[in-house]
Design an enzyme around this catalytic site. Structure first.
Site, PDB file in Angstrom:
ATOM      1  N   GLU A 169      12.744  43.589  -1.038  1.00 24.60           N
ATOM      2  CA  GLU A 169      12.003  42.810  -2.024  1.00 24.60           C
ATOM      3  C   GLU A 169      12.892  42.277  -3.154  1.00 24.60           C
ATOM      4  OE1 GLU A 169       8.945  41.857  -1.743  1.00 24.60           O
ATOM      5  OE2 GLU A 169       8.546  43.025   0.057  1.00 24.60           O
ATOM      6  N   HIS A 214       7.742  33.930  -4.868  1.00 23.11           N
ATOM      7  CA  HIS A 214       8.261  35.184  -4.310  1.00 23.11           C
ATOM      8  C   HIS A 214       8.313  35.115  -2.786  1.00 23.11           C
ATOM      9  CE1 HIS A 214       8.452  39.735  -4.071  1.00 23.11           C
ATOM     10  NE2 HIS A 214       7.988  39.432  -2.866  1.00 23.11           N
ATOM     11  N   GLU A 215       7.195  34.728  -2.189  1.00 21.03           N
ATOM     12  CA  GLU A 215       7.138  34.707  -0.723  1.00 21.03           C
ATOM     13  C   GLU A 215       8.087  33.669  -0.135  1.00 21.03           C
ATOM     14  OE1 GLU A 215       5.812  36.995   0.955  1.00 21.03           O
ATOM     15  OE2 GLU A 215       4.627  37.943  -0.617  1.00 21.03           O
ATOM     16  N   HIS A 225      15.334  33.786   2.851  1.00 21.15           N
ATOM     17  CA  HIS A 225      16.167  34.891   3.329  1.00 21.15           C
ATOM     18  C   HIS A 225      16.251  34.833   4.853  1.00 21.15           C
ATOM     19  CE1 HIS A 225      17.346  39.352   2.340  1.00 21.15           C
ATOM     20  NE2 HIS A 225      18.261  38.735   3.062  1.00 21.15           N
ATOM     21  N   HIS A 259      11.378  35.112   0.597  1.00 21.50           N
ATOM     22  CA  HIS A 259      11.505  35.759   1.906  1.00 21.50           C
ATOM     23  C   HIS A 259      11.752  34.724   3.004  1.00 21.50           C
ATOM     24  CE1 HIS A 259      10.581  39.689   0.415  1.00 21.50           C
ATOM     25  NE2 HIS A 259       9.329  39.426   0.118  1.00 21.50           N
ATOM     26  N   TYR A 288       9.330  48.852  -4.059  1.00 24.44           N
ATOM     27  CA  TYR A 288       9.026  47.684  -4.885  1.00 24.44           C
ATOM     28  C   TYR A 288       9.658  47.820  -6.267  1.00 24.44           C
ATOM     29  CZ  TYR A 288       5.645  45.700  -1.612  1.00 24.44           C
ATOM     30  OH  TYR A 288       5.066  45.116  -0.518  1.00 24.44           O
TER      31      TYR A 288
END
Length: 675
Positions: free
Chosen positions: A493, A464-465, A471, A468, A604
């Site tokens: 998110e 998940h991180e 991105h 980011h 979220y």
């Protein structure tokens, strides 16, 4: 590629405390001088180019963002304190700069001149102009002078209180101690990582409130008294923040009143996809209504399992599902119904295998390469990478830098997050400034008997991180303001939530796993069990998220709410369907509410709707397909916040987004949801 040199040097990380403060002050002074020049422009000559709206703000952040980052990662208290003090200076200055009426008046004049001229702005230029003017209005520049002065004072107080809350959060270092007998059921490799000491005739193990330490107790300790004590300590670890949060919320209400917004939530959501507080409240009420029966079913299953296990262990059954029971019986339920043992699963996920495997998956999907480089970092554990386009032959293929700071240490930020320390943007001379992203995590360290191993949930979090990170790296906007994750907070998110799906795909799990002893990948049977476990007790999981979101929205929409400890505990009991036990001021540990997600925690779940739609529509058929990855990069990552997020979604999906995939995924239903 090994011989390629990035066209932009990496950052230095050898600042002294004095340098952190002096460089911050210099940057602030330079920014102020830039605003003075803008304010002095004759109004008749003002246009988009003469205002140089992006340049001054960008130059300020390039200096101050890395310096304020030290407080989250440095081992030196002197540096952390200086970094925190520097951020106070920046936040206070930001308040003052945002209240510059002379600059706002010049922007208003420029907008009028542009309307009257025949020269049209580009879409990103137009968005920057509109957002800059909205910033001024939201900052209160349309207010009379007296109210503007009061607003400036309130904003500075709010900034200081938020920093104090965050500082306490980062520096929390409490422990709780247990005997070996009290830790029965906790894996031996976890216990071996605790600090052991002698107190009288007792041998005690000190457990910190960091998740790699405390979570195994919640999940594995057989003795309910041990779990209850650990839960109480964890819940109360930041009660010191409760009065600070009281102050923060009171200040927000005063600011909303001055600006003429009915609530703080209406002020915050104005620039988000939801647009207003009513939409958020309706979304949460509808989701709560849908989840309630699902959660009740989950609760009944866990309570039945608790009754059986209490009989097996010969301990009293209290007839309640307590807060300190949920993670324990959730794990036991998965083990008994799916024969899925988390401790066995994590043996397949050594950090040394998972991290490079995940990087490789992302690189292949998105067409880039990570090349580790040596240079200054803030700690020896930190890895630094230069990121290049696949097939790059010269410096034009440089993408940016990435840092990975993966292991826990004292006074380091205690969860997982990504800091976009430098944004990408195009300079006025047409050259490119490249981004730099830092991922901070707290993965388990090696023990005396095993290498560093990751729970499957840790793998999901890491994946998940890294979403980011990419991105931030792959965004290509003209202005830094819109770069990467600078999108609406209730969309930010969604890309990373979508990417979590990869961690449940058998083919992907096989590629990122290798048993630390046998070196064999996860079997297809075990991967299928992990996939099935994803939605076990999902009702209770999302009800907990609804609880956080409803607490957040209520304190920012219902003025009569003043006893936040009572509200926290009452909502927790009524929404989550579990007994919270001791009525601790648990809101003091709700870091999101003081860290930028105020009136925004709903995001979220709001963004999960978009995440589910993106995955089901485009990636589900072939999640590792580089062509689909290129489509994702072009439509979602590259635009950043340079256009309305709904336009990016529509381009990617080929239609407007809907909630069908989310409803099917969570509730097993068909048809559109009222979300």
């Amino acid at each position: 590629m090994a011989s390629l040199t990035p066209s932009q040097p990496a950052l230095r990380w050898s600042h002294s405390a004095d340098e952190i403060l002096s460089l911050t002050k210099q940057a602030i002074t330079k920014h102020g001088e830039g605003l003075d020049k803008i304010a002095a422009l004759p109004k008749k000559d003002c246009n988009f180019d003469s205002l140089a709206l992006a340049e001054a703000d960008t130059e300020l952040s390039l200096v101050t963002e890395p310096l304020s980052f030290y407080q989250n990662v440095s081992t030196s208290k002197e540096l952390r304190d200086a970094s925190n003090a520097a951020e106070v200076l920046v936040r206070d200055y930001d308040v003052e700069a945002s209240m510059r009426l002379d600059v706002f008046e010049v922007m208003v004049a420029a907008e009028e001149n542009i309307k009257q001229s025949s020269a049209a702005l580009g879409s990103e230029e137009q968005r920057l102009m509109e957002r800059s003017l909205l910033d001024g209005k939201r900052a209160g520049l349309a207010l009379p002078e007296k109210e503007r002065g009061e607003l400036t004072k309130l904003k500075k107080e709010l900034s200081q209180a938020s920093l104090e809350f965050s500082k306490n959060f980062n520096e929390e270092n409490s422990t709780i101690s247990f005997t070996l007998e009290e830790l029965r059921g906790v894996p031996a490799d976890v216990i071996s990582g605790y600090t052991k000491r002698t107190e009288g005739e007792k041998e005690l193990y000190d457990v910190t409130m960091k998740l790699p330490d405390i979570l195994p107790i919640f999940k594995n300790a057989q003795n309910p008294d041990t779990r209850r004590a650990a839960d109480a300590a964890y819940d109360a670890r930041l009660e010191i923040n409760a009065p600070i949060l009281d102050k923060i919320i009171a200040l927000r209400w005063k600011i909303a009143d001055l600006l003429g917004y009915p609530t703080w939530a209406d002020y915050i959501t104005e620039v988000k996809m939801a647009k207003d507080a009513k939409t958020v409240t309706g979304f949460l009420d509808d989701l709560h209504k849908k989840l309630d029966p699902v959660g009740a079913k989950d609760r009944a299953a866990l309570l039945a399992l608790k009754k059986v296990e209490c009989a097996e262990l010969g301990i009293p059954f209290d007839g309640q599902l307590n807060q300190w029971d949920v993670r324990y019986y959730d794990r036991l339920f998965v083990e008994r119904t799916l024969e899925l043992d988390e401790q066995k699963v994590k043996e397949y996920f050594p950090v040394s295998v998972v991290v490079p495997a995940i990087l490789e998956i992302y690189q292949n999907l998105l067409g880039v390469r990570f090349v580790e480089v040596k240079g200054e970092t803030w700690h020896p554990d930190v890895q630094m990478f230069a990121v290049w386009e696949n097939g790059a032959t010269d410096e034009s293929g440089f993408v940016g830098y990435c840092y990975l700071d993966l292991f826990p240490r004292e006074s380091k930020y205690s969860h997982a997050a990504v800091w976009p320390l430098l944004q990408g943007f195009t300079r006025s001379d047409g050259t490119r400034h490249y981004p730099l992203a830092a991922m901070v995590a707290n993965l388990a360290k090696p023990t005396p008997t095993t290498p560093a191993l990751m729970q499957h949930q840790d793998v999901v979090t890491f994946f998940h991180e890294m979403g980011h990170v990419f991105h931030g790296l792959l965004s290509k906007t003209r202005f830094a303001r819109f770069h990467g994750t600078a999108v609406a907070r209730d969309f930010v998110e969604a890309p990373s939530q979508m990417l979590e799906n990869w961690c449940f795909e058998p083919a992907v799990l096989e590629r990122m796993s290798s048993h630390y002893e046998t070196k064999k990948p996860l079997s297809r049977e075990l991967a299928d069990k992990i996939n099935k476990s994803r939605y076990v007790n999902v009702g209770m999981f999302y009800l907990r998220q609804v609880f956080f979101a409803k607490f957040d929205i209520k304190v920012h929409t219902e003025r009569e709410q003043t006893d936040y400890t009572a509200l926290w505990n009452d909502l927790r009991r009524s929404i989550t369907q579990v007994n919270p036990g001791r009525r601790a001021a648990g809101q003091g540990s709700f870091g999101h509410i003081a860290g930028g997600y105020d009136a925004g925690y709903y995001g979220y779940m709001y963004s999960l709707v978009f995440a589910a739609d993106m995955y089901a529509t485009v990636f589900k058929a072939d999640p590792l397909d580089p062509a689909r990855g290129a489509r994702y990069s072009k439509s979602i990552l590259q635009p950043g916040g340079s256009r309305d997020e709904s336009l990016s979604l529509e381009e990617f999906l080929g239609r407007p987004p809907n909630a069908d995939a989310f409803v099917r995924e969570i509730f097993g239903e068909t048809g559109s949801a009222n979300l």
